[in-house]
Scaffold this motif. Structure first.
Motif, PDB file in Angstrom:
ATOM      1  N   SER A  24       0.818  -1.215   0.000  1.00 31.50           N
ATOM      2  CA  SER A  24       0.000   0.000   0.000  1.00 31.50           C
ATOM      3  C   SER A  24       0.849   1.261   0.000  1.00 31.50           C
ATOM      4  O   SER A  24       0.336   2.353   0.142  1.00 31.50           O
ATOM      5  N   ARG A  25       2.163   1.111  -0.104  1.00 32.07           N
ATOM      6  CA  ARG A  25       3.029   2.282  -0.018  1.00 32.07           C
ATOM      7  C   ARG A  25       2.834   3.178  -1.237  1.00 32.07           C
ATOM      8  O   ARG A  25       2.819   2.713  -2.372  1.00 32.07           O
ATOM      9  N   TRP A  26       2.722   4.470  -0.969  1.00 35.42           N
ATOM     10  CA  TRP A  26       2.563   5.446  -2.055  1.00 35.42           C
ATOM     11  C   TRP A  26       3.503   6.606  -1.795  1.00 35.42           C
ATOM     12  O   TRP A  26       3.465   7.217  -0.729  1.00 35.42           O
ATOM     13  N   LEU A  27       4.353   6.875  -2.765  1.00 36.10           N
ATOM     14  CA  LEU A  27       5.255   8.018  -2.690  1.00 36.10           C
ATOM     15  C   LEU A  27       4.888   8.979  -3.818  1.00 36.10           C
ATOM     16  O   LEU A  27       4.677   8.569  -4.952  1.00 36.10           O
ATOM     17  N   THR A  28       4.799  10.239  -3.472  1.00 38.29           N
ATOM     18  CA  THR A  28       4.559  11.220  -4.527  1.00 38.29           C
ATOM     19  C   THR A  28       5.471  12.414  -4.305  1.00 38.29           C
ATOM     20  O   THR A  28       5.692  12.841  -3.170  1.00 38.29           O
ATOM     21  N   ALA A  29       6.052  12.890  -5.387  1.00 41.67           N
ATOM     22  CA  ALA A  29       6.932  14.069  -5.332  1.00 41.67           C
ATOM     23  C   ALA A  29       6.313  15.121  -6.234  1.00 41.67           C
ATOM     24  O   ALA A  29       6.336  14.995  -7.455  1.00 41.67           O
ATOM     25  N   MET A  30       5.700  16.113  -5.621  1.00 45.52           N
ATOM     26  CA  MET A  30       4.963  17.130  -6.383  1.00 45.52           C
ATOM     27  C   MET A  30       5.760  18.442  -6.436  1.00 45.52           C
ATOM     28  O   MET A  30       6.436  18.802  -5.480  1.00 45.52           O
ATOM     29  N   ASN A  31       5.628  19.122  -7.563  1.00 41.97           N
ATOM     30  CA  ASN A  31       6.359  20.376  -7.777  1.00 41.97           C
ATOM     31  C   ASN A  31       5.399  21.499  -8.162  1.00 41.97           C
ATOM     32  O   ASN A  31       4.282  21.234  -8.595  1.00 41.97           O
ATOM     33  N   THR A  32       5.887  22.736  -8.044  1.00 44.38           N
ATOM     34  CA  THR A  32       5.033  23.877  -8.378  1.00 44.38           C
ATOM     35  C   THR A  32       4.647  23.968  -9.856  1.00 44.38           C
ATOM     36  O   THR A  32       3.523  24.356 -10.147  1.00 44.38           O
TER      37      THR A  32
END
Lengths: 178, 355
Positions: free
Chosen positions: B125-133
């Motif tokens: 169930s692991r979720w990684l998100t890297a969000m940018n402007t």
């Protein structure tokens, strides 16, 4: 009971099957860590899944090795060389265990799941830690190179027995005509 | 056993040397990049380091701090994804707010891009998100992205950016237009809390029937800008955020945008029309913020290809390239932390050591 002249059929199947698997894994690993191509994600998933298979395979193989009688090396081989031959085999076993285990541990230390063909996910057995990841990641790479070196020496020695000395050592793993 | 024929011996040795040497050469060639396209993960990270790596730090987005909180899902995405995060429940997260660039002591307000990265769930169930402007990438392939970084990097001789090189790059890459339009209209906010952070790349939501829906998401602020910041303070944004979270939690609406059949989810340079359906999945609520030395975000590699069951990666070439590049940066800084246990993740500590 006299010693056999070839490895048991199960030992030979494990040997050649794992030879194929290990070469696939080593080449996949070397290519994967560099590639920015879309197939990277797929290959990474396969590498992890087959890594678990490789761990199970080497356990099975070790059990077979310990429970079956292995063919003796011919008397023409000096005692020192026999000892080196045996040591190289146990080093190969050590490397075959260290590869999947260091891979599993480094994924653990990175907090990343190890999914096996989308069927199940292995449990995490150690804390997420940057230095631990650094250690196991480098072990994974160094053991890979050690395994490659051992396998190349192993192939050279096997071919030397088969082509130059022709003393039956190569045939103990390839099998003999009846 | 057949008798040895001495005349054949050189040939036999040649076979052995050829077989073993050939195999060894193949291994070295593959390790050295045989079969790789022009740009590798190592090339990328070398470029980011610019020959001067900050040991122990991320090679991109080196400066940042840890946050912790919870994702409070409203359950609205449940028909589209079986990911447990989207049931009507609350999932704790560890995250990191950062600025772009490889310098861990860079002034907050000079960075062109700001980021919010989150990690929630465990195991499958692991979720990684890297969000940018920015909402889009300037370019759509890792090779073009490499050229973009090269073009935007300061000239090693003058230490300045070369405007001619930059305009030549943009002229050669018309797909950068959407990004440049965004850039022209973007005003950096005076708080990390009042920015919009985009997934940029598209992903699939997968429901229990196996239906795939391409989506992008963004963390939308729920607060407006704060007071004007002290431009002389290198940690102005960080200090503002710490004070803000101290006073009350900072929330973002996690908003998903659904693609139509006419949208190309594999192209990160194109913005989908604003008429596309939007759905708020819940709120990201930041309860705590702390320096990396006191938090537990520094050990996380926010690889956006770590996705829970119920989500999947699209074939977007930039998205697919992120994993290997992130892994190389992660490997290098992890090795540095293993070899030197005194390395500290906190930029403040590093500047103390430099004095």
């Amino acid at each position: 009971m006299s010693q056999p002249t070839t490895y048991s059929l199960s030992a030979r199947i494990m040997h050649w099957g794992m030879a194929f698997l290990l070469f696939s894994m080593l080449f996949a690993g070397l290519a994967m860590v560099q590639s920015l191509q879309p197939w990277h994600l797929t290959l990474l998933g396969l590498h992890k899944s087959f890594g678990v298979i490789a761990l199970i395979a080497v356990i099975v193989r070790l059990v077979i090795r310990l429970r079956t009688t292995t063919p003796a090396l011919p008397d023409s081989i000096p005692a020192l060389q026999k000892r080196i031959a045996h040591a190289s085999h146990w080093l190969l076993y050590a490397a075959m265990f260290a590869m999947p285990l260091s891979g599993y541990f480094m994924q653990n230390a990175a907090g990343r799941p190890v999914a096996v063909f989308d069927l199940f996910t292995l449990p995490a057995i150690m804390p997420v830690s940057l230095p631990l990841y650094g250690f196991f990641r480098e072990v994974h790479a160094l053991v890979a190179w050690a395994l490659i070196a051992l396998v190349l020496v192993h192939i050279a020695a096997a071919l030397h027995h088969g082509l130059v000395k022709r003393d039956g050592v190569l045939q103990s793993m390839t099998g003999r005509k009846k | 056993m057949s008798k040895k024929t001495p005349s054949a011996l050189p040939l036999r040795y040649a076979i052995i040397i050829g077989a073993v040497g050939g195999l060894g050469a193949l291994v070295f060639a593959v390790a050295g990049g045989l079969g790789q396209s022009s740009v590798t993960a190592q090339d990328f990270v070398n470029l980011q380091e610019g020959g001067n790596p900050h040991l122990g730090f991320r090679r991109a987005h080196a400066k940042g701090f840890c946050v912790a909180g919870e994702f409070v899902s409203n359950g609205s995405l449940q028909p589209y994804s079986i990911a447990p995060q989207f049931t009507a429940t609350s999932t704790p997260f560890v995250g990191r707010i950062s600025i772009a660039g490889g310098n861990p002591t860079a002034p907050d307000l000079n960075a062109p891009v700001r980021s919010l990265a989150l990690s929630f769930g465990e195991g499958s169930s692991r979720w990684l998100t890297a969000m940018n402007t920015p909402p889009v990438m300037a370019v759509g392939t890792p090779e073009a992205f490499y050229q973009q970084i090269q073009a935007l990097s300061p000239d090693p001789e003058t230490g300045e950016r070369n405007p001619e090189r930059i305009s030549a790059f943009f002229a050669a890459h018309p797909e950068t237009q959407t990004f440049r339009n965004w850039q022209a209209g973007y005003t950096p906010s005076s708080s990390f809390a009042s920015e919009i952070y985009h997934s940029i790349n598209a992903f699939y939501l997968i429901n229990e029937n196996g239906d795939r829906q391409a989506v992008r998401w963004a963390a939308m602020p729920t607060v407006s800008n704060g007071e004007t910041l002290d431009a002389a303070n290198a940690n102005a944004l960080q200090d503002e955020f710490f004070a803000r979270v101290e006073a009350q939690p900072v929330a973002f609406d996690l908003t998903f945008t659904f693609a139509n059949d006419s949208d190309d989810e594999t192209n990160p340079t194109v913005l989908w029309p604003s008429t596309r359906r939007n759905m708020i999945a819940g709120q990201i609520v930041v309860h705590q913020a702390m320096p990396e030395s006191e938090g537990n975000c520094n050990e996380i590699n926010f690889d956006p290809l770590v996705l829970p069951k119920g989500m999947a990666a699209t074939a977007d070439p930039i998205l697919r390239a992120r994993s290997a590049a992130y892994a190389e940066s992660y490997r290098r800084r992890a090795r540095e932390h293993f070899l030197n246990s005194s390395l500290q993740p906190s930029p403040q500590k590093e500047s103390e050591n430099n004095q």
